[in-house]
Design a protein around this motif. Sequence first.
Motif, PDB file in Angstrom:
ATOM      1  N   UNK A 193       0.831  -1.207   0.000  1.00  0.00           N
ATOM      2  CA  UNK A 193       0.000   0.000   0.000  1.00  0.00           C
ATOM      3  C   UNK A 193       0.866   1.256   0.000  1.00  0.00           C
ATOM      4  N   UNK A 194       1.949   1.248   0.761  1.00  0.00           N
ATOM      5  CA  UNK A 194       2.833   2.413   0.814  1.00  0.00           C
ATOM      6  C   UNK A 194       3.490   2.665  -0.539  1.00  0.00           C
ATOM      7  N   UNK A 195       3.913   1.618  -1.203  1.00  0.00           N
ATOM      8  CA  UNK A 195       4.536   1.775  -2.519  1.00  0.00           C
ATOM      9  C   UNK A 195       3.527   2.326  -3.526  1.00  0.00           C
ATOM     10  N   UNK A 196       2.313   1.778  -3.514  1.00  0.00           N
ATOM     11  CA  UNK A 196       1.288   2.278  -4.429  1.00  0.00           C
ATOM     12  C   UNK A 196       0.897   3.720  -4.114  1.00  0.00           C
ATOM     13  N   UNK A 197       0.858   4.059  -2.826  1.00  0.00           N
ATOM     14  CA  UNK A 197       0.569   5.446  -2.447  1.00  0.00           C
ATOM     15  C   UNK A 197       1.639   6.399  -2.969  1.00  0.00           C
ATOM     16  N   UNK A 198       2.901   6.024  -2.790  1.00  0.00           N
ATOM     17  CA  UNK A 198       3.978   6.907  -3.251  1.00  0.00           C
ATOM     18  C   UNK A 198       3.999   7.016  -4.769  1.00  0.00           C
TER      19      UNK A 198
ATOM     20  N   UNK B 261     -12.689   8.789   0.537  1.00  0.00           N
ATOM     21  CA  UNK B 261     -13.151  10.069   0.002  1.00  0.00           C
ATOM     22  C   UNK B 261     -12.479  10.399  -1.324  1.00  0.00           C
ATOM     23  N   UNK B 262     -11.182  10.154  -1.416  1.00  0.00           N
ATOM     24  CA  UNK B 262     -10.448  10.462  -2.641  1.00  0.00           C
ATOM     25  C   UNK B 262     -10.883   9.553  -3.779  1.00  0.00           C
ATOM     26  N   UNK B 263     -11.177   8.291  -3.478  1.00  0.00           N
ATOM     27  CA  UNK B 263     -11.634   7.369  -4.515  1.00  0.00           C
ATOM     28  C   UNK B 263     -12.999   7.789  -5.049  1.00  0.00           C
TER      29      UNK B 263
ATOM     30  N   UNK C 261     -11.427   6.619  -8.997  1.00  0.00           N
ATOM     31  CA  UNK C 261     -10.259   5.798  -9.275  1.00  0.00           C
ATOM     32  C   UNK C 261     -10.305   4.473  -8.536  1.00  0.00           C
ATOM     33  N   UNK C 262     -10.126   3.392  -9.279  1.00  0.00           N
ATOM     34  CA  UNK C 262     -10.127   2.066  -8.664  1.00  0.00           C
ATOM     35  C   UNK C 262      -8.808   1.740  -7.979  1.00  0.00           C
ATOM     36  N   UNK C 263      -7.736   2.391  -8.388  1.00  0.00           N
ATOM     37  CA  UNK C 263      -6.435   2.139  -7.760  1.00  0.00           C
ATOM     38  C   UNK C 263      -6.483   2.531  -6.292  1.00  0.00           C
ATOM     39  N   UNK C 264      -7.175   3.622  -5.992  1.00  0.00           N
ATOM     40  CA  UNK C 264      -7.248   4.074  -4.599  1.00  0.00           C
ATOM     41  C   UNK C 264      -8.049   3.095  -3.755  1.00  0.00           C
ATOM     42  N   UNK C 265      -9.040   2.436  -4.356  1.00  0.00           N
ATOM     43  CA  UNK C 265      -9.789   1.421  -3.623  1.00  0.00           C
ATOM     44  C   UNK C 265      -8.918   0.199  -3.326  1.00  0.00           C
ATOM     45  N   UNK C 266      -8.034  -0.141  -4.261  1.00  0.00           N
ATOM     46  CA  UNK C 266      -7.110  -1.250  -4.030  1.00  0.00           C
ATOM     47  C   UNK C 266      -6.156  -0.920  -2.880  1.00  0.00           C
ATOM     48  N   UNK C 267      -5.660   0.300  -2.849  1.00  0.00           N
ATOM     49  CA  UNK C 267      -4.793   0.736  -1.749  1.00  0.00           C
ATOM     50  C   UNK C 267      -5.584   0.724  -0.443  1.00  0.00           C
ATOM     51  N   UNK C 268      -6.834   1.161  -0.493  1.00  0.00           N
ATOM     52  CA  UNK C 268      -7.700   1.149   0.684  1.00  0.00           C
ATOM     53  C   UNK C 268      -7.867  -0.271   1.227  1.00  0.00           C
TER      54      UNK C 268
END
Length: 131
Positions: free
Chosen positions: A21-26, A88-90, A95-102
């Motif tokens: 999750x941290x890598x995807x966030x960055x 909230x950001x998703x 964006x589906x990427x943010x849901x994956x990180x979530x």
Amino acid sequence: MTAPEPRPRAVSVAFWCWLAAAILLMLGGLLLVFAQGPAPMFFRGAGGLWIVTGALLSYLAGRARGGDTRFRRAAVALSVALAVLLALFAVMTSGLVWLFVLILVTVGAVVIMRPSAQQWYVPSDPPEPNA
């Protein structure tokens, strides 16, 4: 000298979820900050926030993997706050990427709070009272 208790699988699973999750966030933050073309300032600011949050989450996850209870609690607290912001950001960006990180952040926080992982964080020797 006795051998230290081996790290439970739950702690390792939580660490790897938080690290992914941290890598995807960055990476997502870098894409938002350095986006080509006109991008709203809000998204660039959110990208900077995701970069800092991803770095902080990876640091806390690494220290929690080492067995420090304070960093485990801090990582869980950051995960809960991050889950709200990511949801909230998703919704705002669709964006589906943010849901994956979530999902990764939430799984990491839930798994690290399981009883098998919590028992590993309990110190074997009670602290000495100050006389």
